[in-house]
Design an enzyme around this catalytic site. Structure first.
Site, mmCIF file in Angstrom:
data_model
loop_
_atom_site.group_PDB
_atom_site.id
_atom_site.type_symbol
_atom_site.label_atom_id
_atom_site.label_comp_id
_atom_site.label_asym_id
_atom_site.label_seq_id
_atom_site.Cartn_x
_atom_site.Cartn_y
_atom_site.Cartn_z
ATOM 1 N N GLU A 157 0.835 -1.322 0.709
ATOM 2 C CA GLU A 157 -0.302 0.456 0.217
ATOM 3 C C GLU A 157 0.860 1.181 0.333
ATOM 4 O O GLU A 157 0.901 2.067 0.589
ATOM 5 C CB GLU A 157 -0.773 0.195 1.514
ATOM 6 C CG GLU A 157 -2.109 -1.163 0.494
ATOM 7 C CD GLU A 157 -3.170 -0.548 2.637
ATOM 8 O OE1 GLU A 157 -2.775 -0.077 3.172
ATOM 9 O OE2 GLU A 157 -4.398 -1.714 2.061
ATOM 10 N N GLU A 314 -6.882 -7.840 -0.388
ATOM 11 C CA GLU A 314 -6.606 -7.984 1.413
ATOM 12 C C GLU A 314 -7.776 -7.376 1.034
ATOM 13 O O GLU A 314 -8.560 -6.339 0.852
ATOM 14 C CB GLU A 314 -5.910 -6.571 1.866
ATOM 15 C CG GLU A 314 -4.709 -6.576 1.881
ATOM 16 C CD GLU A 314 -4.277 -5.555 2.917
ATOM 17 O OE1 GLU A 314 -4.833 -4.801 3.964
ATOM 18 O OE2 GLU A 314 -2.760 -5.232 2.968
HETATM 19 C C1 GAL Z 1 -3.958 -2.476 4.828
HETATM 20 C C2 GAL Z 1 -2.991 -2.672 5.190
HETATM 21 C C3 GAL Z 1 -2.937 -4.395 6.277
HETATM 22 C C4 GAL Z 1 -3.683 -4.020 7.932
HETATM 23 C C5 GAL Z 1 -4.979 -3.799 7.001
HETATM 24 C C6 GAL Z 1 -5.871 -3.636 8.796
HETATM 25 O O1 GAL Z 1 -4.014 -0.859 4.994
HETATM 26 O O2 GAL Z 1 -2.783 -3.389 3.959
HETATM 27 O O3 GAL Z 1 -1.345 -4.247 6.546
HETATM 28 O O4 GAL Z 1 -3.043 -3.122 8.430
HETATM 29 O O5 GAL Z 1 -5.006 -2.428 6.401
HETATM 30 O O6 GAL Z 1 -7.173 -3.780 7.787
#
Ligand code: GAL
Length: 683
Positions: A157, A314
């Site tokens: 990110e 994710e």
């Molecule tokens: C994303 C990040 C992850 C985790 C997640 C939590 O932005 O890439 O590592 O922090 O959020 O929602």
């Protein structure tokens, strides 16, 4: 086989990926075998390793400890669990900030941010860059040919927490970036309109990032700094990518995870540099329309690489931990929202994270395996989604063919939302999503396209908000219209060029002929102000509508008014216009939903584009289509509280799972998802 020639974006997986970030370094080794056993139960076939492992791989500068990762990767290979291996450069260990404070980012007010969280690096720091590349070299050369590794995950990110840095290193890098864009200082002075307020530069060294100033900083300086910052982050990605590419087999694609409508990175540029798009999506549970934003974001991700399937890198299985109040996802939402992403081109559903942490800042973020272990609703839902995605394997690699596109550009978004505008209350995303929603409701496939992209691929071009546009982008929209596309343009578009210099001579200067109008004056409305409009409504009778946020004083040349303002200073003047011969509409205000839907429908009908089902879907039903060479799949997602019967288009349709006979219609229960397929060719 190179990644780009395969219909499968992960050539070594060739089915829908399922899994997530696995952080074994947070756990004692006894847990690792348990993890693998449970992953097998849940049909997990892809895990991301090492995203935040830098301190465990390089505990002190130049000293590397790979033994633990060797063991984890060997375990994955033995269990046939594929790995998306990260370069671990997203969170530098404390030693970096301690030894080299100049690697830490600085805000526009001169505050140097500290280590102690994550992502605390200045993208222009040579020291950070050298260490990140050195670590990537070590990881890539050690594991490029490891059987478990099927793809690469660079950093994480980019820009999520520190999208810009205002330090001295950044200032120097900004100047070098500007020198590549401008042949000389005169050209920069001209582009930045520095004749205004005595801002003329006499030497390159005077140029700095737009730090905190007494009043509005130069708008073009701000805009160029946003462009520079996106490019600076992108430079970090390509440096690591090149290191991997030099040693890795070419069928192991390289990606970095995006954040869909993320305001800081121009993902059109970024997507060109990676093998496949991957993305993170965390819907806001307090937003009743988050599933519509979920659909739009997925469509954007698919569009970034010309329709190539992408990966949902994710999402949370249930609760997150970073909004004010973080409830679990409502029952059924995890499955429906996951399948929605597949329906719109995702070939993997991955999560942050595999096992919920018990310490650290994200211990209250859900994991696929909750704190309470497998005897939970969350675990049951995970296992059942894993099995369902396995049964959806035939969809892998299938594409969506859209005849409608929304024109979308990061530079214009940045320019629109700077300070010192006629209204600082306009939100690019709110406007774009309000248009998207109307077309989404009608069950069409929708792409996003860059203004200088392949606009000729579409029969309908929607331009909800394109405040600034280059000459080339403006011309491409005209060319698309000349080739027969319907074009609908929204208010305050085409107002400035790429340097945020007004295009004079009446607005929107580039499209006056196309639209058959010119605009004398922009008249933004106060927040609580709504104007009445009068025009032909859906059944052809004179009806009423409303406009908010904005209005414009329009003069007609070759267009007809479709709606006129019915009160206020613009009473009787056109609010929505149509140039009949060009099939070109202009919308000068934020229309109420129904009227916006009516206008967009009109434009789509005029272009001869039918909804996916051939007719509009029942309210609350989302419809998408993905096709391979042999097969078409229609996804029907019911977001409403009522069960719905959906009529299918002509064809030999069957339910994808279960053994239904030939279907003419299908029942989609409330909150459920049904996938049907046919082998009869669809056009
Ligand atoms: C994303 C990040 C992850 C985790 C997640 C939590 O932005 O890439 O590592 O922090 O959020 O929602």
């Amino acid at each position: 086989m190179s990644a780009s020639h395969s219909p499968f974006v992960i050539p070594r997986l060739q089915k829908i990926g399922f899994g997530g970030d696995w952080n074994p370094e947070q756990w004692p080794q006894e847990i690792w075998d348990q993890d693998i056993e449970l992953m097998e139960q849940a049909n997990v076939n892809l895990v991301t390793l090492g995203v935040f492992s830098w301190a465990h791989l390089e505990p002190t500068p130049g000293v590397f400890t790979f033994d633990w990762l060797d063991r984890v990767l060997d375990k994955c290979a033995a269990a046939e669990i594929n790995v998306d291996l990260a370069t671990a450069t997203a969170s530098p260990p404390p030693w970096m900030g301690h030894l080299w404070p100049e690697t830490l980012p600085v805000t526009d007010t001169g505050v140097r941010l500290s280590y102690g969280a994550r992502q605390q690096y200045c993208p222009s720091s040579k020291i950070y860059q050298e260490h990140a590349v050195a670590l990537t070299e070590k990881i890539a050369s050690r594991y490029a040919n490891h059987d478990a590794v099927v793809m690469w995950h660079v950093n994480n990110e980019y820009g999520a927490h520190t999208p810009m840095c205002w330090c001295e290193n950044s200032a120097e890098a900004f100047r070098s970036w500007l020198q590549k864009r401008h042949p000389d200082l005169e050209s920069l002075n001209d582009s930045w309109s520095t004749a205004f307020w005595s801002q003329r530069f006499s030497d390159w060294d005077e140029i700095i990032p737009p730090r905190k100033t007494p009043y509005f900083p130069n708008p073009t300086q701000q805009l160029d700094f946003k462009r520079f910052s996106s490019d600076a982050m992108l430079g970090l990605f390509t440096a690591e990518r090149d290191v991997i590419r030099a040693v890795s087999p070419s069928d192991k694609p390289i990606t970095t995870n995006f954040m869909r409508f993320f305001p800081h990175n121009d993902y059109w540029e970024w997507a060109k540099t990676e093998d496949l798009v991957s993305d993170d999506w965390y819907p806001d549970l307090t937003d009743p329309k988050s599933h519509i934003e979920g659909a739009a974001g997925a469509d954007l991700m698919r569009s970034l690489k010309d329709g190539q399937p992408w990966l949902l890198m994710e999402q949370a299985v249930s609760a997150i931990n970073w909004r004010g109040i973080n409830p679990p996802k409502p029952i059924g939402a995890y499955r429906r929202w996951s399948l929605q992403q597949v329906a719109r081109g995702a070939d993997a559903i991955l999560h942050f994270q595999w096992r919920a942490s018990i310490g650290g800042a994200e211990k209250w973020h859900s994991g696929m395996l909750p704190h309470a272990g497998p005897r939970t609703r969350t675990w049951d839902e995970v296992v059942s989604l894993g099995a369902e995605l396995d049964s959806l394997s035939p969809v892998t690699g299938a594409r969506t063919h859209s005849k409608i596109a929304i024109v979308f550009d990061w530079s214009s978004w940045w320019a629109l939302e700077l300070d010192s505008r006629p209204s600082t209350h306009l939100s690019q995303m709110k406007i774009v999503l309000s248009w998207y929603e109307q077309v989404w409701k009608d069950g069409h496939s929708i792409d996003f396209v860059h203004p200088e992209g392949n606009l000729n691929d579409y029969k309908v071009l929607l331009v909800p908000q394109l405040y600034s546009v280059t000459d080339e982008g403006a011309q491409k929209i005209i060319d698309a219209s000349d080739s027969g596309a319907s074009v609908v343009i929204g208010f305050f578009s085409g107002a400035t060029d790429q340097n945020d210099r007004v295009r004079p001579g009446g607005y929107p200067a580039p499209w006056q002929e196309l639209l058959g109008i010119w605009v004398e004056e922009y008249c933004p409305l106060l927040s609580d102000h709504t104007l009445n409009l009068r025009g032909l409504n859906l059944d052809g009778h004179i009806g009423s509508a409303t406009g908010s946020q904005w209005s414009e004083h329009i003069h007609l040349t070759d267009a007809q008014p479709v709606f006129t303002y019915a009160n206020g200073d613009l009473e009787g003047k056109p609010a929505v216009t149509k140039h009949e011969a060009n099939n070109a509409w202009y919308i000068s205000t934020q229309l109420d939903e129904q009227t916006l839907q009516f206008i967009l429908r009109d434009a789509i009908v005029a272009a001869g584009v039918d909804p996916i089902l051939g007719s509009f879907p029942p309210v609350g039903i989302e419809v998408t289509e993905r096709r391979t060479e042999r097969e078409s799949f229609i996804f029907l997602l019911n977001h409403s509280d009522d069960s719905s019967t959906v009529l299918l288009p002509p064809g030999d349709w069957h339910q994808l799972t279960g053994d239904s006979g030939e279907l003419k219609s299908v029942e989609v229960p409330s909150r459920d998802v049904v996938v049907v397929h046919t082998k009869s060719g669809r056009k």
